[in-house]
Design an enzyme around this catalytic site. Sequence first.
Site: not given
Ligand code: ADQ
Length: 460
Positions: A157, A365
């Site tokens: 991921h 990311d």
């Molecule tokens: P993350 O680094 O967690 O995931 P991201 O893909 O942006 O990053 O977010 C995942 C989920 O978390 C989204 O559905 C988002 O809405 C939710 N989220 C994030 N911050 C939040 C907050 N403050 N309050 C509520 N909800 C929040 C990792 C990788 C990413 C990749 C994903 C999926 O780092 O690059 O896109 O996995 O593969």
Amino acid sequence: MGRLVVVSNRIADPRKTASGGLAVALGQALEASGGLWFGWSGKVVENGTPGEGDLHLQQAGRVQLATVDLSREDHDSYYLGYSNGVLWPVFHYRLDLADFDAGYVAGYRRVNQMFAHKLAGLLQPDDVVWVHDYHLIPLAAELRAMGCRQRMGFFLHIPLPPPLILAAVPEHDWLIRSLFAYDLVGFQSEADVSHFARYVGTETPADVLGEHEFRAFGKTLRAQAFPIGIDVDEFLELGAGRESQEMYAQMRDEYSRRRLLVGVERMDYSKGLPQRLKAFRQLLQSYPENLGSATLIQIAAPSRESVDAYAALRQELESLCGAINGNFGELDWMPVRYIHRSVARKRLPGLYRAASVALVTPLRDGMNLVAKEFVAAQDPQDPGVLVLSRFAGAAEQMSEALLVNPYDTARTAETIQRALQMPLEERQRRHQVLLAQIRAQDVHWWRERFLASLAAIPAP
Ligand code: ADQ
């Protein structure tokens, strides 16, 4: 195809909306095949024996949930130490933040061995095993060593860095060799695949059999990009729900005389938060018409707070926000509203929709799903504008966003200004293309493509 077995560090009950699109999508595939979801229970046993943990089994509809507890020592070395103190920073190009303490890798290996041992006892011969993320890179190698011959796929991921960055991890050759125990390895972006191909070409004795096929260590491996998406329909449904509508109305009400910008993430140094705040400060300095109007709501959910680098980041952010508000704020206007909490998933679409601009500006990311959620939440008649880092995996697909280099403060500020000023027609046109794109390549497309590719590989 046989039963699907998903393995990830944390598992989620797919029936709960709080779990998000990925859990729902994997849950649907598991439901369809009557599958098994295996991972850490989230429980840490103080004084537990390293390499040992109780296994808990629970039925959720047609899906069996299997979780294992971790001893304190295992948790600290496998999860905090190696996964989040070594692999996470290095894979996000931050060698300066990696802590290569030799004890961590032993714990990482021990937990992967324990997971493999517990999982092997639950596997059926025609199961298809899909392992997720950097916590579990050696899992297939451990399962193979125990004689498991099932088809196995792995999805990373987070980004895969270029070979010379990866090579700084003392165990890099072991990690990549471990990947060859899988039949299929999926990455988020073409950039990641090219880093993998270059690594394999220069650091291993592999033969490149085709564009996506490599042979080394007596094993053929397919490696390919499978950019993850969101469940657009699920997100639209959330947007139509009461909580989201309330959030939208409240924001519109409160900010009727202002322009709202939004940033939403886990508090993480990969997300470029200080750089974003500096760009926002530059916007206020360079384009004073935004004074008294532009308001950035920055949600940064607490994350991995016991890892040192995260505490330092929190301090830096708090001081930057304080300085911006102190220098530019008025009695009736605060430029930054910084919130160190998560927002309930059901309210997120309302927040996104109320914003004129989203700032999604990570330094690195894997993909970034917030960018896609923001697009899904917009009113197509009057959509907001996405400002997106070129260093997010999502940038490969979302070229109609305004792409920025988050390290370039002046140009990022200029681009935010352009987003705030963008004429309606251009906003609509860009939004239409972006929405069609995230719809065509949604989370179901991602899952089906990965599983179809895995199924197409002859069983070992
Ligand atoms: P993350 O680094 O967690 O995931 P991201 O893909 O942006 O990053 O977010 C995942 C989920 O978390 C989204 O559905 C988002 O809405 C939710 N989220 C994030 N911050 C939040 C907050 N403050 N309050 C509520 N909800 C929040 C990792 C990788 C990413 C990749 C994903 C999926 O780092 O690059 O896109 O996995 O593969």
